[in-house]
Design a protein around this motif. Sequence first.
Motif, PDB file in Angstrom:
ATOM      1  N   LEU A   1       2.315  -3.890 -36.583  1.00  0.00           N
ATOM      2  CA  LEU A   1       2.211  -5.094 -37.412  1.00  0.00           C
ATOM      3  C   LEU A   1       0.788  -5.627 -37.437  1.00  0.00           C
ATOM      4  CD1 LEU A   1       5.478  -6.978 -36.442  1.00  0.00           C
ATOM      5  CD2 LEU A   1       4.932  -5.940 -38.645  1.00  0.00           C
ATOM      6  N   ALA A   2       0.122  -5.600 -36.296  1.00  0.00           N
ATOM      7  CA  ALA A   2      -1.258  -6.080 -36.234  1.00  0.00           C
ATOM      8  C   ALA A   2      -2.173  -5.220 -37.112  1.00  0.00           C
ATOM      9  CB  ALA A   2      -1.754  -6.080 -34.797  1.00  0.00           C
ATOM     10  N   MET A   3      -1.928  -3.921 -37.125  1.00  0.00           N
ATOM     11  CA  MET A   3      -2.737  -3.047 -37.973  1.00  0.00           C
ATOM     12  C   MET A   3      -2.505  -3.345 -39.454  1.00  0.00           C
ATOM     13  SD  MET A   3      -2.369   0.482 -35.825  1.00  0.00           S
ATOM     14  CE  MET A   3      -3.207   1.487 -37.014  1.00  0.00           C
ATOM     15  N   LEU A   4      -1.259  -3.613 -39.827  1.00  0.00           N
ATOM     16  CA  LEU A   4      -0.972  -3.938 -41.228  1.00  0.00           C
ATOM     17  C   LEU A   4      -1.572  -5.281 -41.624  1.00  0.00           C
ATOM     18  CD1 LEU A   4       2.752  -2.812 -41.523  1.00  0.00           C
ATOM     19  CD2 LEU A   4       0.767  -1.781 -42.635  1.00  0.00           C
ATOM     20  N   VAL A   5      -1.439  -6.270 -40.768  1.00  0.00           N
ATOM     21  CA  VAL A   5      -1.949  -7.602 -41.082  1.00  0.00           C
ATOM     22  C   VAL A   5      -3.472  -7.615 -41.109  1.00  0.00           C
ATOM     23  CG1 VAL A   5      -2.059  -9.974 -40.226  1.00  0.00           C
ATOM     24  CG2 VAL A   5       0.119  -8.789 -40.292  1.00  0.00           C
ATOM     25  N   SER A   6      -4.093  -6.794 -40.283  1.00  0.00           N
ATOM     26  CA  SER A   6      -5.557  -6.773 -40.265  1.00  0.00           C
ATOM     27  C   SER A   6      -6.133  -6.299 -41.595  1.00  0.00           C
ATOM     28  CB  SER A   6      -6.057  -5.883 -39.127  1.00  0.00           C
ATOM     29  OG  SER A   6      -5.781  -4.520 -39.414  1.00  0.00           O
ATOM     30  N   ARG A   7      -5.351  -5.586 -42.368  1.00  0.00           N
ATOM     31  CA  ARG A   7      -5.809  -5.126 -43.682  1.00  0.00           C
ATOM     32  C   ARG A   7      -5.872  -6.266 -44.698  1.00  0.00           C
ATOM     33  NH1 ARG A   7      -8.182  -0.863 -44.654  1.00  0.00           N
ATOM     34  NH2 ARG A   7      -7.098  -0.505 -46.591  1.00  0.00           N
ATOM     35  N   LEU A   8      -5.239  -7.415 -44.382  1.00  0.00           N
ATOM     36  CA  LEU A   8      -5.235  -8.541 -45.316  1.00  0.00           C
ATOM     37  C   LEU A   8      -6.538  -9.330 -45.301  1.00  0.00           C
ATOM     38  CD1 LEU A   8      -1.611  -9.856 -44.829  1.00  0.00           C
ATOM     39  CD2 LEU A   8      -2.509  -8.561 -46.757  1.00  0.00           C
ATOM     40  N   GLY A   9      -7.327  -9.192 -44.245  1.00  0.00           N
ATOM     41  CA  GLY A   9      -8.649  -9.800 -44.240  1.00  0.00           C
ATOM     42  C   GLY A   9      -8.781 -11.086 -43.452  1.00  0.00           C
ATOM     43  N   ALA A  10      -9.910 -11.743 -43.686  1.00  0.00           N
ATOM     44  CA  ALA A  10     -10.303 -12.923 -42.911  1.00  0.00           C
ATOM     45  C   ALA A  10      -9.385 -14.136 -43.083  1.00  0.00           C
ATOM     46  CB  ALA A  10     -11.737 -13.295 -43.248  1.00  0.00           C
ATOM     47  N   PRO A  11      -8.897 -14.456 -44.283  1.00  0.00           N
ATOM     48  CA  PRO A  11      -8.026 -15.635 -44.385  1.00  0.00           C
ATOM     49  C   PRO A  11      -6.777 -15.518 -43.524  1.00  0.00           C
ATOM     50  CG  PRO A  11      -8.720 -14.949 -46.567  1.00  0.00           C
ATOM     51  CD  PRO A  11      -9.174 -13.892 -45.599  1.00  0.00           C
ATOM     52  N   THR A  12      -6.203 -14.326 -43.492  1.00  0.00           N
ATOM     53  CA  THR A  12      -5.008 -14.119 -42.679  1.00  0.00           C
ATOM     54  C   THR A  12      -5.343 -14.201 -41.202  1.00  0.00           C
ATOM     55  OG1 THR A  12      -4.138 -12.693 -44.403  1.00  0.00           O
ATOM     56  CG2 THR A  12      -3.075 -12.561 -42.268  1.00  0.00           C
ATOM     57  N   ALA A  13      -6.487 -13.681 -40.807  1.00  0.00           N
ATOM     58  CA  ALA A  13      -6.884 -13.753 -39.400  1.00  0.00           C
ATOM     59  C   ALA A  13      -7.062 -15.197 -38.953  1.00  0.00           C
ATOM     60  CB  ALA A  13      -8.178 -12.967 -39.184  1.00  0.00           C
TER      61      ALA A  13
END
Length: 76
Positions: A29-41
Motif C-alpha cells: 500500500l505504501a508503494m502504491l500511495v507513494s506514486r500519488l506524490g507530495a500532496p498525498t504524503a
Amino acid sequence: MNLLVHAVGAWIAAEAASGRYPRPVAVGLAMLVSRLGAPTAMMTLAAFAFKRLNQAGAFERLKTGAAESRRRIGDV
C-alpha cells in the motif's frame, strides 16, 4: 476528484502506518500511495499525527465538553 484520490490515498497510508494491516500489505500500500506524490504524503503525515494525538488523549477535553453541553441543554 483529484483531492478525493489524494485524501483516500492518505487515509489508506495512515491506516497502514498505524499497524492495521500486516507488514507485506502495508509495504504494498505504501508503494502504491507513494506514486500519488507530495500532496498525498503531506495529508498522510497530517492524518497520522492527528491519529496519534487522538490516541494519546489530546482531544479528550473537547469530547467531554461537548457531552457536558448536551447534558446542560437537556436539563434546561
